[in-house]
Design a protein around this motif. Structure first.
Motif, PDB file in Angstrom:
ATOM      1  N   PRO A  53       7.655 -12.127 -16.049  1.00  0.00           N
ATOM      2  CA  PRO A  53       6.373 -12.324 -15.359  1.00  0.00           C
ATOM      3  C   PRO A  53       5.806 -10.994 -14.889  1.00  0.00           C
ATOM      4  O   PRO A  53       6.556 -10.075 -14.561  1.00  0.00           O
ATOM      5  CB  PRO A  53       6.732 -13.232 -14.175  1.00  0.00           C
ATOM      6  N   ASP A  54       4.517 -10.935 -14.911  1.00  0.00           N
ATOM      7  CA  ASP A  54       3.817  -9.714 -14.544  1.00  0.00           C
ATOM      8  C   ASP A  54       4.310  -9.152 -13.219  1.00  0.00           C
ATOM      9  O   ASP A  54       4.505  -7.949 -13.059  1.00  0.00           O
ATOM     10  CB  ASP A  54       2.321 -10.044 -14.457  1.00  0.00           C
ATOM     11  N   SER A  55       4.556 -10.039 -12.282  1.00  0.00           N
ATOM     12  CA  SER A  55       4.940  -9.602 -10.936  1.00  0.00           C
ATOM     13  C   SER A  55       6.310  -8.930 -10.928  1.00  0.00           C
ATOM     14  O   SER A  55       6.651  -8.214  -9.981  1.00  0.00           O
ATOM     15  CB  SER A  55       4.958 -10.811  -9.998  1.00  0.00           C
ATOM     16  N   ALA A  56       7.091  -9.131 -11.990  1.00  0.00           N
ATOM     17  CA  ALA A  56       8.438  -8.563 -12.022  1.00  0.00           C
ATOM     18  C   ALA A  56       8.444  -7.107 -12.464  1.00  0.00           C
ATOM     19  O   ALA A  56       9.469  -6.432 -12.359  1.00  0.00           O
ATOM     20  CB  ALA A  56       9.313  -9.391 -12.968  1.00  0.00           C
ATOM     21  N   LEU A  57       7.324  -6.617 -12.962  1.00  0.00           N
ATOM     22  CA  LEU A  57       7.292  -5.239 -13.454  1.00  0.00           C
ATOM     23  C   LEU A  57       7.360  -4.262 -12.283  1.00  0.00           C
ATOM     24  O   LEU A  57       6.690  -4.452 -11.266  1.00  0.00           O
ATOM     25  CB  LEU A  57       6.001  -4.994 -14.258  1.00  0.00           C
ATOM     26  N   ALA A  58       8.185  -3.223 -12.456  1.00  0.00           N
ATOM     27  CA  ALA A  58       8.348  -2.226 -11.386  1.00  0.00           C
ATOM     28  C   ALA A  58       7.216  -1.209 -11.464  1.00  0.00           C
ATOM     29  O   ALA A  58       7.138  -0.440 -12.418  1.00  0.00           O
ATOM     30  CB  ALA A  58       9.699  -1.542 -11.545  1.00  0.00           C
ATOM     31  N   VAL A  59       6.354  -1.250 -10.476  1.00  0.00           N
ATOM     32  CA  VAL A  59       5.216  -0.319 -10.435  1.00  0.00           C
ATOM     33  C   VAL A  59       5.234   0.384  -9.088  1.00  0.00           C
ATOM     34  O   VAL A  59       5.085  -0.277  -8.047  1.00  0.00           O
ATOM     35  CB  VAL A  59       3.876  -1.057 -10.620  1.00  0.00           C
ATOM     36  N   GLY A  60       5.439   1.700  -9.086  1.00  0.00           N
ATOM     37  CA  GLY A  60       5.499   2.446  -7.839  1.00  0.00           C
ATOM     38  C   GLY A  60       4.131   2.560  -7.173  1.00  0.00           C
ATOM     39  O   GLY A  60       3.094   2.241  -7.769  1.00  0.00           O
ATOM     40  N   ARG A  83      -7.207   2.392  -8.172  1.00  0.00           N
ATOM     41  CA  ARG A  83      -5.810   2.610  -7.817  1.00  0.00           C
ATOM     42  C   ARG A  83      -5.024   1.305  -7.762  1.00  0.00           C
ATOM     43  O   ARG A  83      -3.866   1.294  -7.374  1.00  0.00           O
ATOM     44  CB  ARG A  83      -5.723   3.332  -6.466  1.00  0.00           C
ATOM     45  N   SER A  84      -5.665   0.186  -8.112  1.00  0.00           N
ATOM     46  CA  SER A  84      -4.948  -1.089  -8.017  1.00  0.00           C
ATOM     47  C   SER A  84      -3.816  -1.134  -9.038  1.00  0.00           C
ATOM     48  O   SER A  84      -3.841  -0.438 -10.057  1.00  0.00           O
ATOM     49  CB  SER A  84      -5.904  -2.260  -8.267  1.00  0.00           C
ATOM     50  N   ARG A  85      -2.840  -1.958  -8.751  1.00  0.00           N
ATOM     51  CA  ARG A  85      -1.691  -2.125  -9.643  1.00  0.00           C
ATOM     52  C   ARG A  85      -2.160  -2.527 -11.049  1.00  0.00           C
ATOM     53  O   ARG A  85      -1.724  -1.958 -12.050  1.00  0.00           O
ATOM     54  CB  ARG A  85      -0.806  -3.230  -9.036  1.00  0.00           C
ATOM     55  N   ASP A  86      -3.051  -3.490 -11.128  1.00  0.00           N
ATOM     56  CA  ASP A  86      -3.526  -3.969 -12.428  1.00  0.00           C
ATOM     57  C   ASP A  86      -4.276  -2.889 -13.200  1.00  0.00           C
ATOM     58  O   ASP A  86      -4.094  -2.730 -14.400  1.00  0.00           O
ATOM     59  CB  ASP A  86      -4.463  -5.174 -12.238  1.00  0.00           C
ATOM     60  N   ASP A  87      -5.135  -2.175 -12.482  1.00  0.00           N
ATOM     61  CA  ASP A  87      -5.908  -1.136 -13.161  1.00  0.00           C
ATOM     62  C   ASP A  87      -4.996  -0.044 -13.713  1.00  0.00           C
ATOM     63  O   ASP A  87      -5.213   0.481 -14.807  1.00  0.00           O
ATOM     64  CB  ASP A  87      -6.935  -0.516 -12.198  1.00  0.00           C
ATOM     65  N   ARG A  88      -3.966   0.297 -12.947  1.00  0.00           N
ATOM     66  CA  ARG A  88      -3.049   1.341 -13.411  1.00  0.00           C
ATOM     67  C   ARG A  88      -2.154   0.819 -14.538  1.00  0.00           C
ATOM     68  O   ARG A  88      -1.926   1.501 -15.526  1.00  0.00           O
ATOM     69  CB  ARG A  88      -2.240   1.891 -12.243  1.00  0.00           C
ATOM     70  N   LEU A  89      -1.680  -0.424 -14.376  1.00  0.00           N
ATOM     71  CA  LEU A  89      -0.856  -1.021 -15.440  1.00  0.00           C
ATOM     72  C   LEU A  89      -1.631  -1.122 -16.760  1.00  0.00           C
ATOM     73  O   LEU A  89      -1.066  -0.994 -17.840  1.00  0.00           O
ATOM     74  CB  LEU A  89      -0.418  -2.428 -15.029  1.00  0.00           C
TER      75      LEU A  89
END
Lengths: 558, 558
Positions: A53-60, A83-89
């Motif tokens: 699941p998307d939420s499981a990805l490790a994003v610093g 700078r959002s998690r989604d935009d950076r991912l």
């Protein structure tokens, strides 16, 4: 347009950009007969390996100093620094098999600290200067379709790294219909380029497999080559001029179709992969849109006969605009994926015709009129005759044409099924084509075969020249659940060693570029002096070493 | 072979190499009717301005330190380091009008301190290293046909300068008939290259006007373009690989017909004019020798119609292999030099056909068979039809083909007559071709016209591309006896300014290279960043700055 969208206007989220699957795309589904065939051939047993699941990805957390952030915002505006998690991912890595695995939860993602969306070449120039001033790494990002790590947000020697997304540079700047020139901004995706040019009755004719997502700037930065390269040329053949933002200022090149005014520096910019500067505009040779086309399938008996036939077409200069020869393994794969009674009938028909080892040859001609296409087709077929090609008609040709961008999409379905699926490519001179194909094939088979796993290694020639041809390999094998990343890394290394040894046998990349993955093999190809020259150019243009860290040259030049 | 000889085996003395006149060459003589016509058109009154006697030329004593001389002799042997006045004069400068004037006694000669004749690529490498070690300038010398000062023996910052004559590197190293590749040493002159390749049924097809004397290495170092460039490509299109001796060691490039493995560094070597290294071997794409050919003359009415016709041929990709359009001035000049009743008849015939402003168009097709040539000719003529070209038949075409290398030879006769005669060339995109032609023409006419002198300025397109074309200018005017060098220097500067302004309007050279003469105009074309990049590459490869001082970059990079 302030947010990344695909060419249909659909907003791209990071999974969509990464996986290529347009919503509802039917060609992304693998039919049951194909799955059964794969299982019987490769030993595939796993039937469901869904992405984490998307939420499981490790994003610093983003690590961009305030002073740099504010300087960047003063250029592009606060709305265009994301700078959002989604935009950076969404701008994390490209579309290699390992990139896809990482986004599915296997392996570490290289997530940028921010995404900057400049509006125009002037803003790109200022963003580059701000990054140089503050020592922030900068990764230029177009379609994000690199399969060699070319858009990995690596930090190099820097603390922070941003992605510079060129999606707002999406304009046709000018057209010179007399000279057949068009200036396009670097962020224009290929379908938009064709749409914008079609309004002027013009076309670029550049159709790589990444067509649906890739950008003009990316094509130039990586020396892309499209499926119709025999007719329209490689992308660098179409580039007449460039405008590039560098830490030392803007650089414009290109004043005439050819020149003896010293080295051709455009050819130094093309293939520089963002390490020398960020392309903002490209001046391109365009052509009138073809009014007629014919795509046709043929089968030749055996690889040697097929390769010799393509070589003769090239050397007699009667290549079709699209000329694509599959080896027996790829032909078998194509027939198996098609399946059904029609394919079975075709197999029987070919056996009756005495074709024991079928090699599919797709030929496509495009031209100003049916008469021109017919005349060029006659010249091609005249040269093909003595190789006893069996025509499969235009249905096979048209089927290929319509499905030609589907390959990358089917990877999602294959990944869900537990398949390790990846491609790689090279090129060499004709006298070495067979040796190189055998060497790469052996390297892939040997490194991927196991007690319960049998790899499929398929190959085709899709770009032919008078002196040689490209070789494109597709590999499918059941994924090693214990070490999925190591499994492919070892196979890729073995293939690269086979290419880079003994001469080298071929180029480490015919059209995928260097990125991170091929950097260790570049010295074998261009020599230590070649690497020193590239490093000297980089030092001259990017003295702070902020541009696309770790790409092309591998590590920062000393 | 230890001494420079021309391709007939005749030993070259410095005057022969310089003046192009093979002993007894009949086409070097200017017929009386041509002289009368020139006098009537230009105001030419002087009828005899012979060269100063050879003994009158100021040639200083050689200034090469003993330690450097001995080191060089230890590489090539004492027999292959030449210091005689004649040997040094024979490699002094190239073949520009000013070079010829200097050898006739007007202006200062740049005579090298010695001539070194290495036997093979290994000796070239060691000579380069010795020069770097001892701080001796080194000028690579092939056919000595540069018209832009490319082989001037300038000292730059060095006390001494030698010429490295590549005449002993005259071998065909290898042929790969499957890949259609040939490796030729850099000193092979073009006729020898064709002779060596003909033994294998192959051809290069590179026929610049310098064909009789110029070398493979020189073609690559200067991005040469031959008269059949539409069919065979520019020289850089034929180069698949290079071997170059640099002060930092040997550099080899080229492993495949195309590549995306970073920038194409071969394109950085081609056009480097000996400033980055000395080419020792070049790997070339070759073709089977044509079995059929047809050369044909046509006339079109007016420059605009002619240029549009050539543009359409290029954009419809039906150019003849040789495609050469003369403007009305050049057509007039060609008719006048031919003279005789046949020419007069032709003029009347053209008037009858309604051609008021004739522009000669020479088309030449070459191919594997008469049928192929006929088929390609039909395609060309179909596109030409709506421009109402009037055929002059194959006699005019064949006459052009046989006389096509005579131009430079006739210069000797013209120089004896007191004529200032020189050529220059550029290229631009189609929408600017007319503007550029007018601007250069005006610059030449304005700077050369005087109360008693009327210049002839003739122009042709000899290289056409989809996006643009080259423009080649020939100027004839009575020589200014008081200031013959200043007369041409001012005209050349005016032409270069016209080319380099407003954009620039075109490239400072389409196929003559930069040399000394064009170096001041390079920054306008490639930008200050482009010059910095070239200087950085030079520093990397030639840190002591010994290679071809003063060429390409003008002054030594700081």
């Amino acid at each position: 347009m302030t947010e990344p969208r695909d060419h249909t206007g659909e907003r791209l989220d990071h999974r969509v950009r990464r996986s290529w699957t347009p919503a509802g795309g039917q060609d992304a589904i693998l039919p049951p007969h194909a799955t059964r065939w794969l299982a019987s051939k490769t030993g595939l047993t796993e039937q469901s390996t869904p992405a984490a699941p998307d939420s499981a990805l490790a994003v610093g957390e983003p690590d961009l100093p305030d002073v740099a952030r504010k300087a960047l915002e003063s250029v592009v505006g606060t709305d265009h620094l994301l700078r959002s998690r989604d935009d950076r991912l969404g701008r994390t890595g490209g579309l290699s098999y390992l990139d896809l695995l990482r986004h599915r939860g296997t392996g570490a993602l290289t997530v940028p600290d921010a995404v900057v969306l400049p509006a125009d070449p002037g803003q790109v120039q200022r963003v580059v200067e701000v990054c140089a001033e503050h020592g922030v790494g900068l990764v230029p990002f177009g379609g994000g379709t690199s399969v060699v790590g070319g858009v990995q947000a690596l930090r190099g020697t820097k603390e922070s790294v941003i992605v510079l997304d060129l999606c707002r540079l999406d304009k046709l700047v000018s057209v010179d219909p007399v000279s057949r020139l068009a200036v396009l901004q670097a962020g224009v995706v290929a379908p938009d380029a064709e749409r914008l040019l079609a309004a002027h009755g013009l076309t670029l004719g550049h159709v790589p497999q990444s067509f649906e997502r890739a950008t003009i700037g990316g094509f130039a930065a990586t020396r892309s080559s499209g499926q119709a390269s025999a007719g329209y040329g490689r992308f660098e053949d179409m580039v007449e001029g460039v405008r590039m933002a560098t830490p030392r200022g803007e650089w414009r090149l290109g004043v005439s179709p050819a020149s003896a005014a010293g080295p051709d520096l455009r050819q130094l910019v093309m293939g520089s992969e963002g390490a020398f500067g960020v392309l903002t505009e490209v001046t391109l040779r365009v052509r009138t849109r073809p009014a007629a086309r014919r795509y046709e399938g043929f089968v030749l008996d055996g690889w040697s006969r097929g390769a010799n036939a393509v070589r003769e077409l090239a050397q007699q200069r009667v290549l079709a605009d699209v000329t694509r020869l599959s080896d027996p393994h790829e032909t078998d794969l194509a027939f198996a994926l098609s399946g059904g009674w029609k394919t079975e009938l075709m197999r029987r028909y070919l056996r009756l015709r005495g074709v024991l080892d079928p090699c599919l040859l797709v030929l496509g001609w495009e031209g100003a009129s049916d008469a021109e296409v017919a005349s060029r087709r006659r010249a091609t077929l005249r040269a093909l005759r003595r190789h006893r090609g069996v025509s499969l008609g235009t249905v096979v040709g048209e089927k290929w044409r319509h499905g030609r961008f589907a390959g990358p999409r089917q990877r999602d379905a294959l990944l869900d099924l537990g398949v390790c699926v990846e491609t790689l490519e090279t090129a060499t001179y004709w006298s070495t084509v067979d040796t190189l194909r055998s060497a790469v094939r052996a390297a892939l088979v040997d490194s991927l075969a196991g007690s319960s796993r049998t790899p499929i290694v398929a190959c085709h020639i899709s770009h032919a020249y008078e002196t040689g041809a490209s070789l494109y390999f597709t590999t499918l094998v059941p994924r090693d659940a214990d070490d999925p990343i190591g499994q492919w890394e070892r196979a890729k290394a073995a293939a690269c060693e086979a290419i880079s040894s003994n001469g080298p046998l071929g180029t480490i990349s015919h059209h995928h570029a260097v990125g991170v993955d091929h950097a260790p093999y570049l010295p074998a190809e261009i020599g230590p002096l070649g690497v020193d020259v590239l490093a000297a150019v980089k030092r001259e243009l990017d003295p702070e070493g902020v541009l696309n860290p770790g790409k092309l040259l591998g590590r920062p030049p000393s």
